[in-house]
Design a protein around this motif. Sequence first.
Motif, PDB file in Angstrom:
ATOM      1  N   ARG A  52       0.835  -1.212   0.000  1.00 40.78           N
ATOM      2  CA  ARG A  52       0.000   0.000   0.000  1.00 40.78           C
ATOM      3  C   ARG A  52       0.868   1.260   0.000  1.00 40.78           C
ATOM      4  NH1 ARG A  52      -3.769  -1.244   4.935  1.00 40.78           N
ATOM      5  NH2 ARG A  52      -2.889  -3.339   4.960  1.00 40.78           N
ATOM      6  N   ASN A  53       1.800   1.298  -0.925  1.00 38.86           N
ATOM      7  CA  ASN A  53       2.696   2.438  -1.047  1.00 38.86           C
ATOM      8  C   ASN A  53       2.813   2.790  -2.523  1.00 38.86           C
ATOM      9  OD1 ASN A  53       4.782   4.354  -0.826  1.00 38.86           O
ATOM     10  ND2 ASN A  53       5.726   3.257   0.881  1.00 38.86           N
ATOM     11  N   THR A  54       2.077   3.801  -2.958  1.00 40.63           N
ATOM     12  CA  THR A  54       2.065   4.249  -4.344  1.00 40.63           C
ATOM     13  C   THR A  54       2.055   5.768  -4.378  1.00 40.63           C
ATOM     14  OG1 THR A  54      -0.354   4.408  -4.574  1.00 40.63           O
ATOM     15  CG2 THR A  54       0.647   2.234  -4.971  1.00 40.63           C
ATOM     16  N   THR A  55       2.375   6.325  -5.529  1.00 43.26           N
ATOM     17  CA  THR A  55       2.336   7.780  -5.688  1.00 43.26           C
ATOM     18  C   THR A  55       0.950   8.324  -5.379  1.00 43.26           C
ATOM     19  OG1 THR A  55       4.056   7.666  -7.376  1.00 43.26           O
ATOM     20  CG2 THR A  55       2.724   9.663  -7.324  1.00 43.26           C
ATOM     21  N   GLN A  56      -0.077   7.636  -5.861  1.00 38.74           N
ATOM     22  CA  GLN A  56      -1.440   8.120  -5.652  1.00 38.74           C
ATOM     23  C   GLN A  56      -1.803   8.135  -4.162  1.00 38.74           C
ATOM     24  OE1 GLN A  56      -0.553   5.726  -8.003  1.00 38.74           O
ATOM     25  NE2 GLN A  56      -0.497   7.334  -9.566  1.00 38.74           N
ATOM     26  N   LEU A  57      -1.353   7.126  -3.422  1.00 40.11           N
ATOM     27  CA  LEU A  57      -1.612   7.110  -1.985  1.00 40.11           C
ATOM     28  C   LEU A  57      -0.823   8.203  -1.271  1.00 40.11           C
ATOM     29  CD1 LEU A  57      -1.735   3.264  -1.325  1.00 40.11           C
ATOM     30  CD2 LEU A  57      -3.622   4.894  -1.087  1.00 40.11           C
ATOM     31  N   LEU A  58       0.394   8.473  -1.718  1.00 44.24           N
ATOM     32  CA  LEU A  58       1.177   9.556  -1.114  1.00 44.24           C
ATOM     33  C   LEU A  58       0.511  10.912  -1.353  1.00 44.24           C
ATOM     34  CD1 LEU A  58       4.899   8.601  -1.887  1.00 44.24           C
ATOM     35  CD2 LEU A  58       3.451   7.903   0.027  1.00 44.24           C
ATOM     36  N   VAL A  59      -0.065  11.092  -2.524  1.00 42.98           N
ATOM     37  CA  VAL A  59      -0.831  12.311  -2.804  1.00 42.98           C
ATOM     38  C   VAL A  59      -1.984  12.452  -1.811  1.00 42.98           C
ATOM     39  CG1 VAL A  59      -2.442  13.358  -4.461  1.00 42.98           C
ATOM     40  CG2 VAL A  59      -0.211  12.538  -5.240  1.00 42.98           C
ATOM     41  N   GLU A  60      -2.711  11.375  -1.610  1.00 48.51           N
ATOM     42  CA  GLU A  60      -3.837  11.429  -0.670  1.00 48.51           C
ATOM     43  C   GLU A  60      -3.360  11.636   0.762  1.00 48.51           C
ATOM     44  OE1 GLU A  60      -6.882  11.754  -1.714  1.00 48.51           O
ATOM     45  OE2 GLU A  60      -6.078  11.551  -3.758  1.00 48.51           O
ATOM     46  N   ASP A  61      -2.193  11.119   1.094  1.00 53.76           N
ATOM     47  CA  ASP A  61      -1.628  11.348   2.429  1.00 53.76           C
ATOM     48  C   ASP A  61      -1.346  12.831   2.655  1.00 53.76           C
ATOM     49  OD1 ASP A  61      -1.682   8.604   2.629  1.00 53.76           O
ATOM     50  OD2 ASP A  61       0.498   8.352   2.462  1.00 53.76           O
ATOM     51  N   MET A  62      -0.788  13.486   1.643  1.00 60.33           N
ATOM     52  CA  MET A  62      -0.530  14.920   1.767  1.00 60.33           C
ATOM     53  C   MET A  62      -1.824  15.691   1.993  1.00 60.33           C
ATOM     54  SD  MET A  62       2.424  15.828  -1.058  1.00 60.33           S
ATOM     55  CE  MET A  62       2.307  17.589  -0.677  1.00 60.33           C
ATOM     56  N   GLU A  63      -2.859  15.302   1.278  1.00 56.13           N
ATOM     57  CA  GLU A  63      -4.131  16.000   1.430  1.00 56.13           C
ATOM     58  C   GLU A  63      -4.740  15.738   2.804  1.00 56.13           C
ATOM     59  OE1 GLU A  63      -7.397  18.459   0.104  1.00 56.13           O
ATOM     60  OE2 GLU A  63      -5.207  18.332  -0.107  1.00 56.13           O
ATOM     61  N   ALA A  64      -4.597  14.496   3.285  1.00 54.41           N
ATOM     62  CA  ALA A  64      -5.087  14.170   4.631  1.00 54.41           C
ATOM     63  C   ALA A  64      -4.338  14.980   5.687  1.00 54.41           C
ATOM     64  CB  ALA A  64      -4.930  12.677   4.894  1.00 54.41           C
ATOM     65  N   LEU A  65      -3.035  15.159   5.502  1.00 55.65           N
ATOM     66  CA  LEU A  65      -2.243  15.952   6.437  1.00 55.65           C
ATOM     67  C   LEU A  65      -2.674  17.414   6.404  1.00 55.65           C
ATOM     68  CD1 LEU A  65       0.143  16.185   8.414  1.00 55.65           C
ATOM     69  CD2 LEU A  65       1.636  16.505   6.424  1.00 55.65           C
ATOM     70  N   ARG A  66      -2.899  17.951   5.208  1.00 58.82           N
ATOM     71  CA  ARG A  66      -3.345  19.347   5.081  1.00 58.82           C
ATOM     72  C   ARG A  66      -4.652  19.564   5.830  1.00 58.82           C
ATOM     73  NH1 ARG A  66      -6.788  22.567   2.204  1.00 58.82           N
ATOM     74  NH2 ARG A  66      -7.714  20.754   1.161  1.00 58.82           N
ATOM     75  N   LYS A  67      -5.571  18.654   5.651  1.00 59.34           N
ATOM     76  CA  LYS A  67      -6.867  18.789   6.316  1.00 59.34           C
ATOM     77  C   LYS A  67      -6.735  18.615   7.827  1.00 59.34           C
ATOM     78  CE  LYS A  67      -9.708  17.397   2.370  1.00 59.34           C
ATOM     79  NZ  LYS A  67     -10.612  16.356   1.800  1.00 59.34           N
ATOM     80  N   MET A  68      -5.915  17.661   8.256  1.00 57.94           N
ATOM     81  CA  MET A  68      -5.735  17.434   9.681  1.00 57.94           C
ATOM     82  C   MET A  68      -5.157  18.674  10.368  1.00 57.94           C
ATOM     83  SD  MET A  68      -3.381  16.645  12.273  1.00 57.94           S
ATOM     84  CE  MET A  68      -1.922  15.893  11.571  1.00 57.94           C
ATOM     85  N   LEU A  69      -4.245  19.364   9.681  1.00 60.43           N
ATOM     86  CA  LEU A  69      -3.624  20.565  10.235  1.00 60.43           C
ATOM     87  C   LEU A  69      -4.457  21.825   9.998  1.00 60.43           C
ATOM     88  CD1 LEU A  69       0.094  19.886   9.207  1.00 60.43           C
ATOM     89  CD2 LEU A  69      -0.930  19.653  11.487  1.00 60.43           C
ATOM     90  N   ASP A  70      -5.599  21.669   9.337  1.00 60.91           N
ATOM     91  CA  ASP A  70      -6.505  22.783   9.065  1.00 60.91           C
ATOM     92  C   ASP A  70      -5.798  23.892   8.288  1.00 60.91           C
ATOM     93  OD1 ASP A  70      -8.977  24.033   9.118  1.00 60.91           O
ATOM     94  OD2 ASP A  70      -8.571  25.108  10.985  1.00 60.91           O
ATOM     95  N   VAL A  71      -5.085  23.488   7.243  1.00 59.84           N
ATOM     96  CA  VAL A  71      -4.414  24.419   6.334  1.00 59.84           C
ATOM     97  C   VAL A  71      -5.344  24.663   5.145  1.00 59.84           C
ATOM     98  CG1 VAL A  71      -2.468  24.726   4.756  1.00 59.84           C
ATOM     99  CG2 VAL A  71      -2.094  23.704   7.016  1.00 59.84           C
ATOM    100  N   ASP A  72      -5.576  25.925   4.819  1.00 59.23           N
ATOM    101  CA  ASP A  72      -6.403  26.262   3.658  1.00 59.23           C
ATOM    102  C   ASP A  72      -5.629  25.971   2.375  1.00 59.23           C
ATOM    103  OD1 ASP A  72      -8.395  27.228   1.990  1.00 59.23           O
ATOM    104  OD2 ASP A  72      -7.720  29.305   2.176  1.00 59.23           O
ATOM    105  N   LYS A  73      -4.497  26.660   2.203  1.00 63.43           N
ATOM    106  CA  LYS A  73      -3.615  26.442   1.057  1.00 63.43           C
ATOM    107  C   LYS A  73      -2.178  26.550   1.551  1.00 63.43           C
ATOM    108  CE  LYS A  73      -6.757  28.452  -2.392  1.00 63.43           C
ATOM    109  NZ  LYS A  73      -6.844  29.225  -3.642  1.00 63.43           N
ATOM    110  N   TRP A  74      -1.279  25.826   0.902  1.00 63.27           N
ATOM    111  CA  TRP A  74       0.117  25.897   1.299  1.00 63.27           C
ATOM    112  C   TRP A  74       1.034  26.038   0.097  1.00 63.27           C
ATOM    113  CZ3 TRP A  74       0.425  20.551   4.257  1.00 63.27           C
ATOM    114  CH2 TRP A  74       0.042  19.523   3.412  1.00 63.27           C
ATOM    115  N   LEU A  75       2.188  26.642   0.344  1.00 59.66           N
ATOM    116  CA  LEU A  75       3.260  26.704  -0.642  1.00 59.66           C
ATOM    117  C   LEU A  75       3.945  25.351  -0.631  1.00 59.66           C
ATOM    118  CD1 LEU A  75       5.025  28.466  -2.585  1.00 59.66           C
ATOM    119  CD2 LEU A  75       6.451  28.984  -0.584  1.00 59.66           C
ATOM    120  N   VAL A  76       4.031  24.712  -1.790  1.00 62.97           N
ATOM    121  CA  VAL A  76       4.571  23.359  -1.885  1.00 62.97           C
ATOM    122  C   VAL A  76       6.017  23.434  -2.361  1.00 62.97           C
ATOM    123  CG1 VAL A  76       4.281  21.087  -2.927  1.00 62.97           C
ATOM    124  CG2 VAL A  76       2.270  22.472  -2.390  1.00 62.97           C
TER     125      VAL A  76
END
Length: 333
Positions: free
Chosen positions: A87-111
């Motif tokens: 369960r380690n793919t680019t698509q899952l890593l993308v979703e992990d980043m989004e889950a982290l953004r939401k968990m930290l209550d970030v609206d938008k971030w500089l990547v």
Amino acid sequence: MDATPEFDFFPPLEPRRSGLLRLDDLHEIYWEECGNPDGIPVVYVHGGPGGGSSPDKRRWYDPDAYRIILFDQRGAFRAKPLGEVERNTTQLLVEDMEALRKMLDVDKWLVTGGSWGTTLSLAYGQTYPDACLGFVLRGIFLGSPDEIDWFMRGMRRFFPKAHDDFIGWIPQAEKHDILTAYEKRLFGKDADARMDAARRWFKYTESCSLLRHDPDLVEEAVKNDPVVYGTGRLDAFYFRNSMFLEPGKLIRDIGRISHLPVMIIQGGHDVIAPPAAAYAIHRAWPGSVLHVVADAGHSPSEPGIRSKVIQTIEYYKRNKRFDAAALQASGPV
């Protein structure tokens, strides 16, 4: 706080908070936050894929101006379990980043990211463009078959000794397929053999990263066992699976993020991620700014790379955009 005139590191700092984000019944990723909680949110996307976010990356950002977020991707460094490829793919890593953004209550971030971190940053941005303020990308890697083949075989043209060390220990009968030979050992039952293969893989990468080879730096780097192990296993796994990307996808879908500002910083003598990929992104992305650091290879530790990255991030905090002429004139690189 201001950076030094040479755009060197900001002073050391510790996280205000950190933790592990549970993703499923197998994976947890490490995250940390430091700097100004009300500042510009910025996320650092590490390379590898298994390299992890070293603490010195906190020091690229002004802690008075930025809300600094670092994390370790699945299987990397402080993530659990280390080196795990299930369960380690680019698509899952993308979703992990989004889950982290939401968990930290970030609206938008500089990547911001380097090497494989540019691959994942582009994949994330193209999936979630509305979550991004812009991008600072160092050492572009697009995950193409040519780039993977170059790493496995082509870099010997510039680093013949390092490549010979990389493949010389492999039995002659297996030398026709070096990736498979490494996988056999990286994912075998013998723990010592797994670690030995990972260390040889990592040493090859580090030996080819610097324009001016420094054996002491390489030997110091290979002592970090979690980073070594995660990098060896995940690099090989992602290479085998073509980085879990459709050929040409990151160029083809650039229109999804082409309205956002981007600064591309590329070592002019980068052998691990040759400049052709950076130029391809630059040509495809209207308004993108490309800066080639003439006297640098791939490593972010090289002075010209580090200085330009920090200068760019400093420029963004004041202007919320990138301008080639202004950045060139705003200080030494």
